[in-house]
Design a protein around this motif. Structure first.
Motif, PDB file in Angstrom:
ATOM      1  N   MET A 227     -41.071 -34.845 -33.659  1.00 16.93           N
ATOM      2  CA  MET A 227     -41.875 -35.747 -32.829  1.00 16.93           C
ATOM      3  C   MET A 227     -42.399 -36.973 -33.581  1.00 16.93           C
ATOM      4  N   ARG A 228     -42.217 -37.015 -34.891  1.00 17.73           N
ATOM      5  CA  ARG A 228     -42.833 -38.076 -35.685  1.00 17.73           C
ATOM      6  C   ARG A 228     -42.436 -39.494 -35.248  1.00 17.73           C
ATOM      7  N   PRO A 229     -41.168 -39.765 -34.904  1.00 20.54           N
ATOM      8  CA  PRO A 229     -40.844 -41.125 -34.451  1.00 20.54           C
ATOM      9  C   PRO A 229     -41.614 -41.542 -33.198  1.00 20.54           C
ATOM     10  N   VAL A 230     -41.884 -40.579 -32.298  1.00 20.50           N
ATOM     11  CA  VAL A 230     -42.679 -40.881 -31.103  1.00 20.50           C
ATOM     12  C   VAL A 230     -44.120 -41.210 -31.514  1.00 20.50           C
ATOM     13  N   TYR A 231     -44.648 -40.422 -32.420  1.00 15.99           N
ATOM     14  CA  TYR A 231     -46.001 -40.654 -32.950  1.00 15.99           C
ATOM     15  C   TYR A 231     -46.111 -42.063 -33.540  1.00 15.99           C
ATOM     16  N   ASP A 232     -45.117 -42.437 -34.340  1.00 13.94           N
ATOM     17  CA  ASP A 232     -45.139 -43.765 -34.966  1.00 13.94           C
ATOM     18  C   ASP A 232     -45.004 -44.879 -33.924  1.00 13.94           C
ATOM     19  N   ALA A 233     -44.125 -44.668 -32.945  1.00 17.63           N
ATOM     20  CA  ALA A 233     -43.860 -45.711 -31.938  1.00 17.63           C
ATOM     21  C   ALA A 233     -45.041 -45.924 -31.000  1.00 17.63           C
TER      22      ALA A 233
ATOM     23  N   GLN B  57     -35.582 -36.978 -21.287  1.00 20.58           N
ATOM     24  CA  GLN B  57     -36.587 -36.607 -20.282  1.00 20.58           C
ATOM     25  C   GLN B  57     -37.953 -37.230 -20.577  1.00 20.58           C
ATOM     26  N   ASP B  58     -38.015 -38.144 -21.524  1.00 14.43           N
ATOM     27  CA  ASP B  58     -39.271 -38.841 -21.834  1.00 14.43           C
ATOM     28  C   ASP B  58     -40.374 -37.902 -22.295  1.00 14.43           C
ATOM     29  N   VAL B  59     -39.994 -36.761 -22.884  1.00 10.30           N
ATOM     30  CA  VAL B  59     -40.993 -35.846 -23.427  1.00 10.30           C
ATOM     31  C   VAL B  59     -41.577 -36.455 -24.700  1.00 10.30           C
ATOM     32  N   VAL B  60     -42.903 -36.625 -24.720  1.00  9.88           N
ATOM     33  CA  VAL B  60     -43.546 -37.300 -25.853  1.00  9.88           C
ATOM     34  C   VAL B  60     -44.601 -36.423 -26.536  1.00  9.88           C
ATOM     35  N   GLY B  61     -44.575 -35.119 -26.239  1.00  7.68           N
ATOM     36  CA  GLY B  61     -45.510 -34.212 -26.889  1.00  7.68           C
ATOM     37  C   GLY B  61     -45.162 -32.774 -26.547  1.00  7.68           C
ATOM     38  N   VAL B  62     -45.769 -31.849 -27.287  1.00  2.84           N
ATOM     39  CA  VAL B  62     -45.509 -30.418 -27.095  1.00  2.84           C
ATOM     40  C   VAL B  62     -46.830 -29.665 -27.190  1.00  2.84           C
ATOM     41  N   THR B  63     -47.041 -28.710 -26.289  1.00  2.00           N
ATOM     42  CA  THR B  63     -48.184 -27.808 -26.412  1.00  2.00           C
ATOM     43  C   THR B  63     -47.675 -26.380 -26.569  1.00  2.00           C
ATOM     44  N   THR B  64     -48.419 -25.603 -27.342  1.00  5.70           N
ATOM     45  CA  THR B  64     -48.096 -24.191 -27.530  1.00  5.70           C
ATOM     46  C   THR B  64     -49.351 -23.379 -27.224  1.00  5.70           C
TER      47      THR B  64
ATOM     48  N   GLY C 292     -49.729 -43.224 -32.659  1.00  9.02           N
ATOM     49  CA  GLY C 292     -50.479 -41.977 -32.740  1.00  9.02           C
ATOM     50  C   GLY C 292     -50.964 -41.407 -31.425  1.00  9.02           C
ATOM     51  N   GLN C 293     -50.743 -42.126 -30.323  1.00 15.10           N
ATOM     52  CA  GLN C 293     -51.209 -41.594 -29.046  1.00 15.10           C
ATOM     53  C   GLN C 293     -50.425 -40.361 -28.643  1.00 15.10           C
ATOM     54  N   ASP C 294     -49.122 -40.432 -28.772  1.00 16.42           N
ATOM     55  CA  ASP C 294     -48.256 -39.310 -28.412  1.00 16.42           C
ATOM     56  C   ASP C 294     -47.489 -38.834 -29.648  1.00 16.42           C
ATOM     57  N   GLY C 295     -46.417 -38.090 -29.415  1.00 18.30           N
ATOM     58  CA  GLY C 295     -45.713 -37.473 -30.533  1.00 18.30           C
ATOM     59  C   GLY C 295     -46.503 -36.322 -31.121  1.00 18.30           C
ATOM     60  N   ARG C 296     -47.346 -35.715 -30.295  1.00 14.62           N
ATOM     61  CA  ARG C 296     -48.275 -34.680 -30.740  1.00 14.62           C
ATOM     62  C   ARG C 296     -47.734 -33.284 -30.474  1.00 14.62           C
ATOM     63  N   VAL C 297     -48.053 -32.344 -31.375  1.00 17.34           N
ATOM     64  CA  VAL C 297     -47.743 -30.930 -31.182  1.00 17.34           C
ATOM     65  C   VAL C 297     -49.042 -30.156 -31.373  1.00 17.34           C
ATOM     66  N   SER C 298     -49.394 -29.323 -30.401  1.00 16.48           N
ATOM     67  CA  SER C 298     -50.660 -28.594 -30.432  1.00 16.48           C
ATOM     68  C   SER C 298     -50.462 -27.145 -30.845  1.00 16.48           C
ATOM     69  N   ILE C 299     -51.379 -26.657 -31.670  1.00 15.33           N
ATOM     70  CA  ILE C 299     -51.379 -25.243 -32.075  1.00 15.33           C
ATOM     71  C   ILE C 299     -52.788 -24.689 -31.895  1.00 15.33           C
ATOM     72  N   GLU C 300     -52.866 -23.474 -31.411  1.00 14.52           N
ATOM     73  CA  GLU C 300     -54.136 -22.897 -30.983  1.00 14.52           C
ATOM     74  C   GLU C 300     -54.813 -22.059 -32.067  1.00 14.52           C
TER      75      GLU C 300
ATOM     76  N   MET D 286     -36.823 -42.893 -26.343  1.00 17.07           N
ATOM     77  CA  MET D 286     -37.887 -42.624 -25.378  1.00 17.07           C
ATOM     78  C   MET D 286     -37.663 -43.357 -24.064  1.00 17.07           C
ATOM     79  N   ALA D 287     -36.409 -43.736 -23.820  1.00 23.49           N
ATOM     80  CA  ALA D 287     -36.122 -44.481 -22.588  1.00 23.49           C
ATOM     81  C   ALA D 287     -35.243 -43.628 -21.689  1.00 23.49           C
ATOM     82  N   THR D 288     -35.862 -42.902 -20.784  1.00 19.47           N
ATOM     83  CA  THR D 288     -35.096 -42.044 -19.889  1.00 19.47           C
ATOM     84  C   THR D 288     -34.393 -42.873 -18.822  1.00 19.47           C
ATOM     85  N   THR D 289     -33.249 -42.374 -18.385  1.00 17.04           N
ATOM     86  CA  THR D 289     -32.541 -43.029 -17.285  1.00 17.04           C
ATOM     87  C   THR D 289     -32.858 -42.355 -15.956  1.00 17.04           C
ATOM     88  N   ASN D 290     -33.618 -41.255 -16.004  1.00 16.47           N
ATOM     89  CA  ASN D 290     -33.960 -40.548 -14.768  1.00 16.47           C
ATOM     90  C   ASN D 290     -35.067 -41.311 -14.044  1.00 16.47           C
ATOM     91  N   PRO D 291     -34.810 -41.785 -12.824  1.00 15.35           N
ATOM     92  CA  PRO D 291     -35.805 -42.624 -12.147  1.00 15.35           C
ATOM     93  C   PRO D 291     -37.086 -41.876 -11.786  1.00 15.35           C
TER      94      PRO D 291
END
Length: 381
Positions: free
Chosen positions: A95-101, A40-47, A104-112, A1-6
């Motif tokens: 996404m589970r490692p992001v969720y754990d790190a 790219q520091d993406v920490v969640g997904v929406t659908t 629970g704030q991030d690492g989320r995937v949304s379904i409608e 989760m450590a992007t090098t893109n400034p």
């Protein structure tokens, strides 16, 4: 989760969680989603229905599952449910490692929830529970639209201990209703003995569609004063939403929940790809950078941010007077805020219903091709 893109790092450093507004099976299986997390520091997904409809039309990634469903004689609604929940479950695992790190704030995937239920409270609650149980991952979020009928559904689903992404918010008044529904849901969850720290929620405030509708009306007015206000309403509206967020989550009512471990319902900026090419393609990212927010971006917007986005820190806190002036000036020109947000909500539900119908038609065609039952009539939701 450590992007090098400034540029991306600058946004994350403000306190913005970057979520991707896109998902498909090849993205999960190829490692592309993991690459976005790593680089790219993406920490969640929406659908949403539109995203799934597009995914089904492209390539052969779903053929095997469709064939199995056809062999089982699955109806089209059941097939769509099986296909979409499998993608979301697999994305949750990535996404589970992001969720754990992030606790629970991030690492989320949304379904409608099926958008055809947008005006049916109890059926929305039932499908939200079904999605939660079927995906069976703690980092899934169930998307419920912020219609009048959706508000009590949001409360009931949260009271069950289910994390909710409230979608299709356009108006400030409705947003306050959403936050009230959230607080009521947490209060009911606490009474039922649920653990508040495990319940998470975001409130998805749509941005670019506000400008699209208001700009159309400003063009019709045609004066210099009207033209000068083009492209300003979406950001102004969202900034005033953040002001409302600060107010509500600074109240004693909220504090009693926070004392029991509850987390705020973070504002999420949705519809952040610019619709008008005359505007900077990172406008809805850079100008809405603020602590404790989520920005869910389509791939093109994320690429633009990484390439040339200029984040200049918190762009929202303290901007409220200017934002209110924009909305006041629009009213003075005869652009009715109340009418704009009502139109946008109606259109938003209709667009998702249309995409859902396209998704059903696409799956129905695939089932037929795969040699399943001849009758794939849509079942009652």
């Amino acid at each position: 989760m450590a992007t090098t893109n400034p540029r991306i790092k600058a946004l994350s450093d403000v306190g913005v969680s970057i979520w991707l507004d896109d998902l498909n099976r090849p993205m999960i299986g190829s490692g592309d989603l993991q690459k976005l997390i790593d680089e790219q520091d993406v920490v969640g997904v929406t659908t949403n229905p539109t995203i799934f409809a597009s995914a089904l039309k492209d390539g052969t990634a779903y053929n095997e599952q469709v064939k199995q469903l056809a062999d089982q004689g699955a109806g089209v609604d059941d097939a769509v449910f099986a296909i979409t929940t499998e993608d979301v479950r697999n994305a949750c695992d990535v996404m589970r490692p992001v969720y754990d790190a992030t606790d629970g704030q991030d690492g989320r995937v949304s379904i409608e929830v099926d958008p055809r239920l947008a005006h049916e409270t109890q059926k929305t609650v039932e499908m939200a529970k079904q999605l939660w149980q079927t995906v069976d991952r703690p980092n899934v979020m169930i998307k419920i639209p912020a219609t009048v009928e959706g508000l009590p559904a949001i409360t009931q689903v949260l009271a069950e201990g289910i994390s909710v992404n409230v979608t299709l918010i356009f108006s400030l008044e409705r947003y306050r209703g959403v936050m009230n529904a959230f607080l009521t849901g947490l209060e009911q969850a606490r009474e039922a003995g649920k653990e508040l720290p495990s319940i998470r929620s975001v409130a998805s405030f749509f941005v670019s569609r506000v400008d699209s509708e208001i700009d159309k009306r400003l063009d019709a007015i045609g004066s210099d004063e009207a033209k000068a206000l083009k492209g300003k309403a979406g950001v102004a509206n969202a900034r005033l939403a953040y002001q409302a967020y600060e107010e509500v989550f600074g109240t004693p009512r909220w504090q009693t929940l926070a004392d029991d471990g509850a987390h705020t319902q973070r504002p999420l900026w949705a519809s952040t790809g610019v619709k008008d090419p005359a505007y900077p393609d990172t406008m809805y990212v850079v100008e809405l950078a603020a602590p404790d927010t989520v920005n869910t971006m389509p791939p093109k917007t994320l690429e633009a941010l990484a390439d040339h986005g200029e984040v200049k820190g918190d762009a929202v806190t303290g901007s409220y007077d200017d934002a209110k002036t924009v909305l006041d000036q629009l009213e003075q020109l005869g652009v009715s805020y109340a009418d704009v947000v009502a139109v946008l909500e109606t259109e938003g539900v209709e667009k998702f219903e249309k995409s859902w119908d396209e998704l059903l038609a696409s799956v129905e065609g695939e089932l037929t091709t795969a040699g399943g039952n001849a009758d794939y009539a849509t079942q009652e939701a």
